[in-house]
Design an enzyme around this catalytic site. Structure first.
Site, PDB file in Angstrom:
ATOM      1  N   CYS A   1      -1.969   6.477  10.553  1.00  0.00           N
ATOM      2  CA  CYS A   1      -2.872   5.623  11.328  1.00  0.00           C
ATOM      3  C   CYS A   1      -4.193   6.355  11.529  1.00  0.00           C
ATOM      4  O   CYS A   1      -4.370   7.485  11.082  1.00  0.00           O
ATOM      5  CB  CYS A   1      -2.238   5.182  12.634  1.00  0.00           C
ATOM      6  SG  CYS A   1      -1.783   6.507  13.716  1.00  0.00           S
TER       7      CYS A   1
ATOM      8  N   SER B   1     -11.110  -5.637  -0.426  1.00  0.00           N
ATOM      9  CA  SER B   1     -11.871  -4.625   0.309  1.00  0.00           C
ATOM     10  C   SER B   1     -12.556  -3.707  -0.696  1.00  0.00           C
ATOM     11  O   SER B   1     -11.926  -3.245  -1.655  1.00  0.00           O
ATOM     12  CB  SER B   1     -10.903  -3.816   1.185  1.00  0.00           C
ATOM     13  OG  SER B   1     -11.568  -2.728   1.771  1.00  0.00           O
TER      14      SER B   1
ATOM     15  N   ASN C   1       0.806  -1.221   0.000  1.00  0.00           N
ATOM     16  CA  ASN C   1       0.000   0.000   0.000  1.00  0.00           C
ATOM     17  C   ASN C   1       0.837   1.268   0.000  1.00  0.00           C
ATOM     18  O   ASN C   1       0.388   2.311  -0.470  1.00  0.00           O
ATOM     19  CB  ASN C   1      -0.962   0.005   1.197  1.00  0.00           C
ATOM     20  CG  ASN C   1      -0.338  -0.492   2.477  1.00  0.00           C
ATOM     21  OD1 ASN C   1       0.210  -1.592   2.522  1.00  0.00           O
ATOM     22  ND2 ASN C   1      -0.399   0.320   3.509  1.00  0.00           N
TER      23      ASN C   1
ATOM     24  N   GLN D   1      -4.811  -3.954  -2.137  1.00  0.00           N
ATOM     25  CA  GLN D   1      -4.320  -2.887  -3.021  1.00  0.00           C
ATOM     26  C   GLN D   1      -4.170  -3.339  -4.468  1.00  0.00           C
ATOM     27  O   GLN D   1      -4.295  -2.537  -5.390  1.00  0.00           O
ATOM     28  CB  GLN D   1      -2.979  -2.342  -2.512  1.00  0.00           C
ATOM     29  CG  GLN D   1      -3.080  -1.551  -1.210  1.00  0.00           C
ATOM     30  CD  GLN D   1      -3.856  -0.247  -1.355  1.00  0.00           C
ATOM     31  OE1 GLN D   1      -4.071   0.269  -2.457  1.00  0.00           O
ATOM     32  NE2 GLN D   1      -4.291   0.305  -0.234  1.00  0.00           N
TER      33      GLN D   1
HETATM   34  C1  LIG Z   1      -2.891  -3.675   2.008  1.00  0.00           C
HETATM   35  C2  LIG Z   1      -4.075  -3.383   2.865  1.00  0.00           C
HETATM   36  N1  LIG Z   1      -4.647  -4.376   3.558  1.00  0.00           N
HETATM   37  C3  LIG Z   1      -5.721  -4.168   4.325  1.00  0.00           C
HETATM   38  C4  LIG Z   1      -6.290  -2.919   4.458  1.00  0.00           C
HETATM   39  C5  LIG Z   1      -7.481  -2.744   5.348  1.00  0.00           C
HETATM   40  O1  LIG Z   1      -8.671  -2.714   4.620  1.00  0.00           O
HETATM   41  P1  LIG Z   1      -9.979  -2.076   5.274  1.00  0.00           P
HETATM   42  O2  LIG Z   1      -9.778  -0.601   5.297  1.00  0.00           O
HETATM   43  O3  LIG Z   1     -11.096  -2.490   4.363  1.00  0.00           O
HETATM   44  O4  LIG Z   1     -10.130  -2.679   6.626  1.00  0.00           O
HETATM   45  C6  LIG Z   1      -5.721  -1.848   3.761  1.00  0.00           C
HETATM   46  C7  LIG Z   1      -6.284  -0.492   3.897  1.00  0.00           C
HETATM   47  O5  LIG Z   1      -5.581   0.494   3.782  1.00  0.00           O
HETATM   48  C8  LIG Z   1      -4.597  -2.088   2.933  1.00  0.00           C
HETATM   49  O6  LIG Z   1      -4.013  -1.105   2.239  1.00  0.00           O
END
Ligand SMILES: Cc1ncc(COP(=O)(O)O)c(C=O)c1O
Length: 371
Positions: free
Chosen positions: A314, A189, A141, A169
């Site tokens: 965060c 997501s 990300n 991502q």
């Molecule tokens: C790589 C990655 N995994 C998981 C998440 C978490 O997803 P959610 O916001 O739907 O809980 C994010 C969110 O930024 C992400 O970038």
């Protein structure tokens, strides 16, 4: 979006697609619990199952493999805690929802380019008592660096381990799905794809025995209790269908990202681009302005109408030290100056102009005041 603002924080969240907004509106108008047997319940169930088929098709999975969750974070937790693994290995650059799901998980190192070390994975698995689970993200990300998930899955399977892929991502931005990756478990997501926040899915291959993390009404074939988020699920399904047909946007996005990178480096040739030597998502650029804190850059850009992110922000909005850049061996002082610029399917050349002008102006100001 007018040319006075530039939303370049798509990895944080993408705008809602019109198809998703329409589906959400329709679902909100439907009264009925999908578990009820009367006609309203059946109508709600039809919405859920239509969306499930759309999400499944997007990932090359069967509808029965889709477990709806409250988002990527919950899906990651479910995968790491619910698949019955006694040993878990995660890469050092995973999202916190993976890194912190199993506190005793082993950590897999990455190269200075931000790519996981597959030889180390092989060696670790050879001495790890099973059943083991490896968690490796499709793309990071912060840097956009793409991980060798298919190779990692082959290694994991050779050792009798399962592979979970956090594809939050990468999904939609790369022409890859869970089937082609060989993942046993895969997280997506909705809000990164143009669906609403607060809904996601874990794709669970048929051979994986999942235990639910919460007890209740037995929804999602006993794998995730709780009355379904009807409007969220409907919006998620519509976003997946739109994303599946929107692949042709990414070459244009990649060209815009390349242009942004070239122009920022023309302003500041000494600026580091993190993960530049590795394959990256077409939309992500992680770049540092030497000597200028990321928070300062984010604020100066925001004043100019340009929205980007300071590495890993965060929930409180505070900037933390990036564990991703840390794992890549970037010195703390340099990592503190890194910002993440992330584009999407509707990003325009005018937005890139705005970014380059604002970043260039800040660079000139800081150099002038240092002189
Ligand atoms: C790589 C990655 N995994 C998981 C998440 C978490 O997803 P959610 O916001 O739907 O809980 C994010 C969110 O930024 C992400 O970038």
């Amino acid at each position: 979006m007018t040319s006075h603002t530039a939303y370049l924080d798509w990895n944080a969240t993408a705008p809602l697609r019109p198809e998703a907004a329409a589906a959400i509106g329709e679902a909100l108008a439907q009264t009925g619990n999908p578990s009820s047997v009367h006609s309203h319940g059946r109508a709600a169930r039809a919405i859920v199952e239509r969306a499930r088929a759309q999400v499944a098709a997007f990932q090359g999975a069967a509808p029965a493999e889709i477990v709806f969750t409250s988002g990527g974070s919950e899906a990651n937790h479910l995968a790491l805690r619910g698949a019955g693994a006694r040993a878990v290995l995660v890469s050092a650059i995973e999202h916190d929802s993976v890194r912190q799901a199993v506190p005793k998980a082993g950590i897999l190192e990455v190269s200075p380019d931000g790519v996981v070390d597959l030889d180390a994975l092989d060696r670790r698995l050879a001495v790890t008592p099973g059943p083991a689970l490896v968690s490796l993200m499709l793309a990071n990300n912060e840097t956009g660096v793409i991980q060798p998930v298919a190779d990692a899955a082959a290694i994991a399977h050779r050792h009798g381990a399962l592979l979970h892929c956090d594809a939050v991502q990468g999904a939609g931005k790369l022409a890859l799905d869970g089937t082609s990756l060989g993942a046993d478990l895969l997280t997506i997501s909705a809000h990164k794809l143009g669906g609403p926040a607060g809904i996601g899915a874990l794709v669970v291959a048929p051979h994986v025995l999942m235990a639910a993390l919460q007890a209740g009404g037995g929804q999602e074939r006993g794998r995730r209790a709780g009355t379904e988020n009807l409007s969220g699920i409907a919006g998620f399904g519509a976003a997946c269908a739109a994303a599946a047909g929107g692949g042709d946007a990414w070459p244009r996005v990649a060209a815009l990202r390349g242009e942004a990178e070239r122009r920022l480096l023309a302003i500041a040739p000494e600026a580091p681009v993190y993960g530049a030597a590795a394959a990256r998502l077409p939309n992500t650029l992680c770049i540092g302005m030497p000597g200028v804190a990321a928070a300062t850059q984010v604020m100066a850009l925001d004043l100019a109408g340009v929205m980007v992110s300071a590495g890993a922000a965060c929930s409180s909005g505070k900037v933390r030290r990036s564990h991703v850049l840390d794992a890549m061996g970037v010195a703390a002082a340099d990592a503190e100056c890194a910002i993440r610029i992330s584009l999407g399917w509707s990003t325009t050349a005018a937005e890139i102009d705005l970014l380059v002008d604002a970043w260039g102006a800040l660079y000139a100001r800081t150099r002038a005041s240092a002189a």
